[in-house]
Design a protein around this motif. Structure first.
Motif, PDB file in Angstrom:
ATOM      1  N   LEU A   1      -6.561  -9.945 -32.072  1.00 36.47           N
ATOM      2  CA  LEU A   1      -5.686 -10.490 -33.096  1.00 36.47           C
ATOM      3  C   LEU A   1      -5.911 -11.982 -33.264  1.00 36.47           C
ATOM      4  N   GLY A   2      -6.074 -12.694 -32.160  1.00 35.54           N
ATOM      5  CA  GLY A   2      -6.321 -14.130 -32.244  1.00 35.54           C
ATOM      6  C   GLY A   2      -7.620 -14.439 -32.939  1.00 35.54           C
ATOM      7  N   GLN A   3      -8.651 -13.668 -32.626  1.00 37.92           N
ATOM      8  CA  GLN A   3      -9.948 -13.893 -33.270  1.00 37.92           C
ATOM      9  C   GLN A   3      -9.869 -13.617 -34.768  1.00 37.92           C
ATOM     10  N   LEU A   4      -9.185 -12.514 -35.142  1.00 39.88           N
ATOM     11  CA  LEU A   4      -9.067 -12.164 -36.546  1.00 39.88           C
ATOM     12  C   LEU A   4      -8.264 -13.199 -37.319  1.00 39.88           C
ATOM     13  N   THR A   5      -7.074 -13.542 -36.811  1.00 39.55           N
ATOM     14  CA  THR A   5      -6.235 -14.498 -37.539  1.00 39.55           C
ATOM     15  C   THR A   5      -6.878 -15.876 -37.586  1.00 39.55           C
ATOM     16  N   GLY A   6      -7.545 -16.258 -36.485  1.00 37.45           N
ATOM     17  CA  GLY A   6      -8.210 -17.565 -36.481  1.00 37.45           C
ATOM     18  C   GLY A   6      -9.306 -17.646 -37.513  1.00 37.45           C
ATOM     19  N   GLY A   7     -10.136 -16.587 -37.603  1.00 33.21           N
ATOM     20  CA  GLY A   7     -11.223 -16.599 -38.571  1.00 33.21           C
ATOM     21  C   GLY A   7     -10.708 -16.602 -40.003  1.00 33.21           C
ATOM     22  N   VAL A   8      -9.697 -15.743 -40.272  1.00 27.55           N
ATOM     23  CA  VAL A   8      -9.137 -15.697 -41.619  1.00 27.55           C
ATOM     24  C   VAL A   8      -8.503 -17.033 -41.984  1.00 27.55           C
ATOM     25  N   ALA A   9      -7.707 -17.585 -41.053  1.00 29.19           N
ATOM     26  CA  ALA A   9      -7.025 -18.854 -41.330  1.00 29.19           C
ATOM     27  C   ALA A   9      -8.029 -19.972 -41.583  1.00 29.19           C
ATOM     28  N   HIS A  10      -9.117 -20.012 -40.792  1.00 28.09           N
ATOM     29  CA  HIS A  10     -10.104 -21.081 -40.951  1.00 28.09           C
ATOM     30  C   HIS A  10     -10.731 -21.036 -42.341  1.00 28.09           C
ATOM     31  N   ASP A  11     -11.197 -19.843 -42.743  1.00 31.23           N
ATOM     32  CA  ASP A  11     -11.896 -19.752 -44.016  1.00 31.23           C
ATOM     33  C   ASP A  11     -10.960 -19.933 -45.199  1.00 31.23           C
ATOM     34  N   PHE A  12      -9.751 -19.349 -45.115  1.00 29.87           N
ATOM     35  CA  PHE A  12      -8.836 -19.505 -46.231  1.00 29.87           C
ATOM     36  C   PHE A  12      -8.294 -20.923 -46.326  1.00 29.87           C
ATOM     37  N   ASN A  13      -8.122 -21.600 -45.192  1.00 30.26           N
ATOM     38  CA  ASN A  13      -7.689 -23.001 -45.248  1.00 30.26           C
ATOM     39  C   ASN A  13      -8.739 -23.867 -45.933  1.00 30.26           C
ATOM     40  N   ASN A  14     -10.018 -23.587 -45.670  1.00 30.84           N
ATOM     41  CA  ASN A  14     -11.074 -24.329 -46.358  1.00 30.84           C
ATOM     42  C   ASN A  14     -10.987 -24.135 -47.872  1.00 30.84           C
ATOM     43  N   LEU A  15     -10.793 -22.853 -48.281  1.00 30.23           N
ATOM     44  CA  LEU A  15     -10.713 -22.564 -49.708  1.00 30.23           C
ATOM     45  C   LEU A  15      -9.460 -23.167 -50.333  1.00 30.23           C
ATOM     46  N   LEU A  16      -8.328 -23.069 -49.614  1.00 31.67           N
ATOM     47  CA  LEU A  16      -7.086 -23.639 -50.141  1.00 31.67           C
ATOM     48  C   LEU A  16      -7.173 -25.159 -50.242  1.00 31.67           C
TER      49      LEU A  16
END
Length: 728
Positions: free
Chosen positions: A339-354
């Motif tokens: 869960l940490g790996q999944l949320t971390g990866g999603v958060a990192h990429d979406f934060n870049n886009l946002l």
């Protein structure tokens, strides 16, 4: 935990009880089945034996009947004086006949007064009258054909065994009675035959006339026995006169038997065969005894083992509890890590886009912004949205939850069209080689997802070669997906697949797309993780780790497989296998739709969307294009609106995921009720769509543009008008 331990001990106690109760119940059930089977086997044996007895009796009576007919032909038209004058020759002929047929005791020719003109026993015959015998007086008044009499005792001076007569009438050409031709048949001939074929214990045979008179019986019984036509046997035969099977106590000895009977052709004779029911039960007892010999020790052994297991379980409760706690702790740790790996990866990429979107919006709000910079910021926002959509699509592809739009296309042709794009993507330092087959290699898959998967594999190969080397793209037909067994070598050569590929099959084989590079290769320790989401060896900001996950998810959802073979220092080969389809499924080419937004021209749209911000966006955009919008926030009210007045609307545009009735349910309800308004669905993700598809309805994937939406709505309304005109 203590409750679980008590339950396990209680379960063992129940199993101990069941180890006794269940075999007993099973034995009772098996006994019933076995008895039925034993009886059915006995019935088949009776039928087979009856076939033999019937065939034997039929041949005997046909032989006797034929012999009487031959004798009748010899003396036909001869006066009694002539017959007496030829008595010595006729006597020898009758004697030869009686000697050649073991079933015959004697053969006779009588005159009209019942006196013997010739017989096979003595020459000349005794001057006795036999007019009182049933085989004689039965023919006096009328012609009855072949007559079979009752069992009789020889009349002195003639001696020997009992017999029954088979006779035929002698008559002149005008039908006048002139005498009888008779053959004396030995019942013991039939009884000895029955003794030979009835070797099983409890065997039974009988032969009798239709009026109940018994002619032969095995085991032997009273020779004068006669069955009552109104009794149980008589009633059964009357109900089924040709053949039958019954269980009955035989009148002569009171023994219950299973008896089959059959009439002998046109003769007034029945033959029967059977077995004593006690003998049938004896067979059943023997069979069940064999079961008990094995069943009782096995049941006792099972009970003892369960008792031992019960005591052993009591000692292992503490150890089992500790083991379960350790396993739960490990599983919890693994879930948290994933869960940490999944949320971390999603958060990192979406934060870049946002961040890109937020910065662009802030810059757009500045005064005195030039048109060039404003357009650049709008383009940046659009690119960020497109990258976010691709990221979401890759996530859904890995989860195998995205709604694919399969179409039939030629893989080789599609790859040839992508050559220039791949060359631009990979750069001038990478040599591209394509090995494409001459024959079509057709698949039925989502073409966009296929191109994404190919680009992801190519990008992965480029990064493995650090932007310099050679990549070979190869397409070929394959019968099956090859087994992915590890290839051991000194350089740690390894081979792995996204799952166990040996279970994957296709009626028409597969199309294999391989991407081979000359890169650094993949260490064996990392091969097991390359298809995991967000797993990457690249630096932060240089990759999401979702590329190969998308390839894996697309392959599995399309019914295919993905494999990889790699050797450190020698490069890697990724192989994507998709189910092949026959060439006749390839559709005709259509020109791509590059039309701009279509004006609504007053077209009425029923917009069903529970998200108010998204609903307002779609409504505003479509209104500016000239569409007339009716906005409803749930499917139930939308259906009620359509039922009340469906003619108001040209098309229904509905979200799929909504509380209560979904958009897919709404579309099906519209179709089931016969409402002629076309339906266009939209969704970013729907589990129902991923499992069942769009059920034949037009689907717009989120995020969508107003231009794209206007074209699809206009197309749906136009198809409605075309179909309506054709119907008229």
């Amino acid at each position: 935990m203590q409750g679980a331990q008590r339950n396990s001990l209680k379960l063992l106690q129940w199993m101990m009880a069941a180890s006794l109760a269940l075999p007993i119940a099973l034995f009772v059930f098996t006994s019933t089945i076995s008895y039925t089977s034993t009886r059915n086997i006995a019935d088949r044996e009776i039928e087979r034996t009856l076939d033999v007895a019937h065939e034997h009796a039929l041949k005997v009576f046909e032989t006797i009947d034929r012999s009487l007919a031959e004798i009748n032909e010899v003396v036909r038209g001869l006066p009694d004086d002539v017959i007496r004058s030829r008595e010595p020759a006729l006597h020898r002929r009758l004697k030869r006949l009686a000697d050649s047929l073991p079933q015959l005791k004697s053969a006779w020719i009588f005159d009209a007064n019942g006196k013997a003109l010739v017989n096979s026993l003595a020459s000349p015959p005794q001057d006795l009258s036999f007019a009182d015998r049933d085989y004689f007086y039965a023919h006096v008044d009328q012609s009855i054909g072949t007559f079979i009499g009752a069992s009789l005792t020889p009349r002195p001076p003639y001696q020997g065994a009992r017999f029954f007569g088979v006779s035929r009438r002698r008559e002149t050409d005008d039908g006048s009675f002139v005498g009888v031709i008779q053959a004396s048949v030995l019942p013991e001939y039939f009884e000895s035959f029955y003794a030979r074929i009835g070797s099983d214990p409890g065997s039974f045979f009988a032969m009798g006339r239709t009026d109940g008179v018994l002619l032969a019986h095995f085991p032997q019984a009273d020779s004068d026995l006669r069955l009552d036509p109104t009794g149980p046997v008589g009633r059964e035969i009357a109900a089924h006169p040709q053949r039958g099977l019954m269980t009955i106590a035989w009148p002569s000895d009171g023994i219950e038997r299973r008896i089959g009977y059959r009439r002998v052709a046109e003769y007034p004779i029945y033959v029967s065969a059977g077995l004593e029911t006690s003998a049938i039960r004896g067979r059943w007892f023997a069979t069940m005894g064999q079961h008990l010999v094995f069943g009782v020790p096995a049941t006792a052994l099972l009970f003892v083992l369960l008792a031992f297991a019960f005591r052993r379980t009591q000692h292992l409760q503490a150890e089992a509890a500790a083991r379960r706690e350790a396993e739960e702790a490990l599983k919890h740790s693994q879930r948290l890590e994933a869960l940490g790996q999944l949320t971390g990866g999603v958060a990192h990429d979406f934060n870049n886009l946002l961040t890109v979107i937020r910065a662009s919006v802030d810059l757009l709000n500045r005064p005195q912004l030039t048109e060039e910079r404003r357009q650049r910021y709008i383009t940046a926002i659009a690119d960020a949205v497109a990258r976010a959509a691709r990221l979401t699509s890759q996530l859904l592809a890995f989860a195998r939850r995205q709604t694919l739009k399969p179409e039939v296309f030629d893989v080789a042709e599609r790859m040839q069209r992508l050559h220039d794009m791949l060359a631009t993507l990979l750069g001038p330092a990478i040599e591209i080689a394509m090995q494409l087959p001459a024959e079509p290699c057709l698949v039925n898959a989502d073409a966009s997802q296929f191109e994404t998967a190919l680009i992801n594999m190519a990008t992965n190969a480029r990064d493995a070669m650090h932007g310099k080397g050679r990549i070979v793209f190869k397409v070929e037909a394959a019968i099956t997906v090859p087994d992915t067994l590890a290839q051991g070598s000194s350089n740690a050569s390894s081979n792995v697949s996204g799952s166990v590929s040996s279970g994957v099959s296709s009626n028409h084989g597969f199309v294999g797309i391989t991407v081979s590079d000359t890169g650094i290769g993949i260490p064996a320790a990392r091969l097991e993780r390359i298809f995991e989401p967000f797993f990457t060896t690249k630096q932060v900001g240089h990759g999401t780790g979702l590329g190969l996950s998308q390839v894996f998810g697309f392959a599995r959802q399309s019914g295919g497989e993905v494999t990889v073979t790699s050797e450190v220092g020698q490069g890697s080969t990724f192989s994507l296998f998709l189910p092949r389809v026959p060439p006749d499924l390839l559709p005709q080419r259509q020109a791509p739709n590059t039309a701009p937004a279509v004006a609504g021209s007053g077209m009425s749209v029923l917009l069903v969307e529970d998200n108010i911000e998204l609903a307002n966006f779609a409504a505003d955009g479509l209104t500016e294009l000239g569409f007339s919008i009716t906005l409803i926030d749930n499917a139930t009210d939308a259906l009620a609106e359509l039922v009340m007045d469906a003619e108001r609307f040209d098309v229904v545009f509905s979200d799929v995921v909504m509380p209560g009735m979904t958009g897919l349910d709404l579309a099906r309800a519209i179709r089931d009720r016969g409402i002629g308004v076309p339906v266009v669905l939209t969704s970013g993700y729907s589990e129902a769509l991923s499992q069942e598809g769009a059920a034949g309805f037009e689907l717009v994937q989120k995020p969508y543009s107003v231009e794209e939406l206007s074209r699809i709505l206009h197309k749906a309304a136009r198809l409605r008008r075309v179909r309506g005109g054709a119907a008229e």
